[in-house]
Design an enzyme around this catalytic site. Structure first.
Site, mmCIF file in Angstrom:
data_model
loop_
_atom_site.group_PDB
_atom_site.id
_atom_site.type_symbol
_atom_site.label_atom_id
_atom_site.label_comp_id
_atom_site.label_asym_id
_atom_site.label_seq_id
_atom_site.Cartn_x
_atom_site.Cartn_y
_atom_site.Cartn_z
ATOM 1 N N ARG A 248 47.655 43.774 31.228
ATOM 2 C CA ARG A 248 47.367 44.042 32.534
ATOM 3 C C ARG A 248 47.476 43.087 33.593
ATOM 4 O O ARG A 248 47.322 41.943 33.449
ATOM 5 C CB ARG A 248 45.864 44.821 32.625
ATOM 6 N N ASP A 249 47.008 43.526 34.989
ATOM 7 C CA ASP A 249 47.053 42.619 36.264
ATOM 8 C C ASP A 249 48.402 42.053 36.669
ATOM 9 O O ASP A 249 48.741 40.877 36.443
ATOM 10 C CB ASP A 249 45.910 41.596 35.922
ATOM 11 N N GLU B 248 43.149 37.395 31.581
ATOM 12 C CA GLU B 248 43.149 38.340 32.749
ATOM 13 C C GLU B 248 43.744 37.510 34.009
ATOM 14 O O GLU B 248 43.514 36.374 34.280
ATOM 15 C CB GLU B 248 41.721 38.943 32.774
ATOM 16 N N ASP C 169 37.457 42.825 41.446
ATOM 17 C CA ASP C 169 38.767 41.870 41.445
ATOM 18 C C ASP C 169 39.196 41.991 43.004
ATOM 19 O O ASP C 169 39.687 43.108 43.292
ATOM 20 C CB ASP C 169 39.714 42.327 40.485
ATOM 21 N N TYR D 262 43.778 49.736 37.804
ATOM 22 C CA TYR D 262 43.448 48.335 37.502
ATOM 23 C C TYR D 262 44.000 47.436 38.523
ATOM 24 O O TYR D 262 44.993 47.886 39.161
ATOM 25 C CB TYR D 262 43.339 48.205 36.047
ATOM 26 N N SER D 263 43.718 46.159 38.018
ATOM 27 C CA SER D 263 44.024 45.060 39.162
ATOM 28 C C SER D 263 45.778 44.803 39.133
ATOM 29 O O SER D 263 46.320 45.078 38.380
ATOM 30 C CB SER D 263 43.626 43.717 38.782
ATOM 31 N N GLN E 215 39.477 45.894 43.787
ATOM 32 C CA GLN E 215 38.956 46.876 42.777
ATOM 33 C C GLN E 215 37.508 47.849 43.320
ATOM 34 O O GLN E 215 36.914 46.797 44.139
ATOM 35 C CB GLN E 215 38.547 46.461 41.244
#
Length: 333
Positions: A163-164, A219, A36, A95-96, A52
């Site tokens: 997330r993200d 996502e 990502d 993570y992103s 990532q």
């Protein structure tokens, strides 16, 4: 941990760099897995392209962030690994997330992944999914990590898949949008408003969802506005194929957002950005020329890859940048 990564990969690197399939047009990592795009932004004239990065999974290394910069989209500098999962805030993966330049400071936001020991499904139980931040004046040297939101800070009814985080400016108001999955497996996005005086001061505003179920997880969400229309870019997982639509394992595209009487947004009219393969987790940002620029991951999660470059010690790259516009109510690239 950065030094440990460099030492562990030192002997492998020359052979990987000599591979015949290395990219010339697309950004890639020196070695290992890239995915990502993260933290896309322009800060003091310099474009930052984080991503990532898993340098070597066989060494037990989790997802980190790599870092490219450019001023002209022609010459790029690889600044190496920005951050690694080296704390209790992100021990199982950085993570992103996103980058946002504000009042002379580059703010990064990302999800810290924490897996607890035990007999868990890691969907509804057993996972920490923290929203973390760090800052930099020059875009190169960053502060220590700080947690903003823990599991208990998110709205009720959500799974451990949250997330993200992505911060955007919509008509002068700063919003953070975070992808989520409910405990009954409905995809949605959380919206917080950030104080302009302190981006760490978050006020929860709403959950964006569709009237009917559309996948079990959304996502990599992004809020942006073009031609007086607000859109939500995201990657819905779990959408069934419909003819030529939704043929990949997971999808990517934009929802048109319409405001209710109370000002909250409702999502509708999903438009896929790319019907091809090997395109996922796109992120866009507004640059200093007011262009909405998008970069995606030239790959897919949870898909089997047997490409010849895997034997050379690397896989995947980022797509070429795309400028977004609107024509007849639809997103063009």
């Amino acid at each position: 941990m950065k030094k440990a990564i460099q030492n562990a990969l030192h002997d492998r690197l020359p052979a990987v760099l000599a591979g015949q399939y290395r990219q010339t047009w697309h950004l890639m990592a020196d070695i290992g897995w890239i995915s990502d795009p993260n933290g896309l932004c322009q800060h003091n004239g310099l474009y930052h392209i984080f991503h990532q990065y898993t340098p070597a999974q066989d060494l037990g290394l989790h997802k980190s962030w790599g870092h490219y910069v450019t001023r002209d989209w022609k010459q790029y500098a690889d600044l190496g690994t920005l951050m690694c999962p080296d704390s209790g805030l992100d021990k199982d993966g950085c993570y992103s997330g996103s980058g946002f330049s504000h009042n002379g400071i580059l703010h990064l936001f990302y999800t810290g992944n924490i897996l607890h020991d035990g007999d868990f499904d890691y969907i509804n139980e057993g996972r920490g999914h923290y929203t973390n931040t760090l800052q930099s004046a020059d875009g190169i040297h960053f502060s220590d990590k700080k947690v903003l939101l823990r599991n208990e800070d998110y709205p009720d009814g959500l799974s451990c898949h949250v997330r993200d985080p992505k911060v955007s400016d919509i008509d002068g108001r700063l919003y953070m949008v975070i992808g989520a999955r409910t405990r009954d497996s409905r995809g949605c996005a959380l919206v917080y408003e950030c104080s302009r005086d302190n981006l760490e001061d978050l006020t929860f505003r709403q959950v964006i969802r569709t009237p009917e179920d559309f996948g079990y997880m959304w996502e990599c969400p992004v809020l942006f506005k073009l031609d007086q229309q607000v859109f939500l870019l995201c990657c819905p997982q779990g959408v069934a194929q419909d003819g030529y639509k939704y043929e990949n394992v997971y999808q990517n595209g934009v929802f048109r957002l319409t405001p209710d009487a109370d000002g909250s947004w409702q999502a509708a009219d999903f438009q896929e950005l790319d019907h091809g393969f090997d395109f996922y987790a796109p992120q866009s940002f507004r640059d200093e020329q007011s262009r909405e620029i998008l970069i995606g991951w030239m790959g897919l999660p949870d898909a089997e890859y047997g490409n010849p470059e895997t034997a050379e010690g690397w896989i995947h790259s980022l797509t070429m940048p795309r400028q977004l516009s609107v024509k007849n109510g639809r997103i063009c690239q």
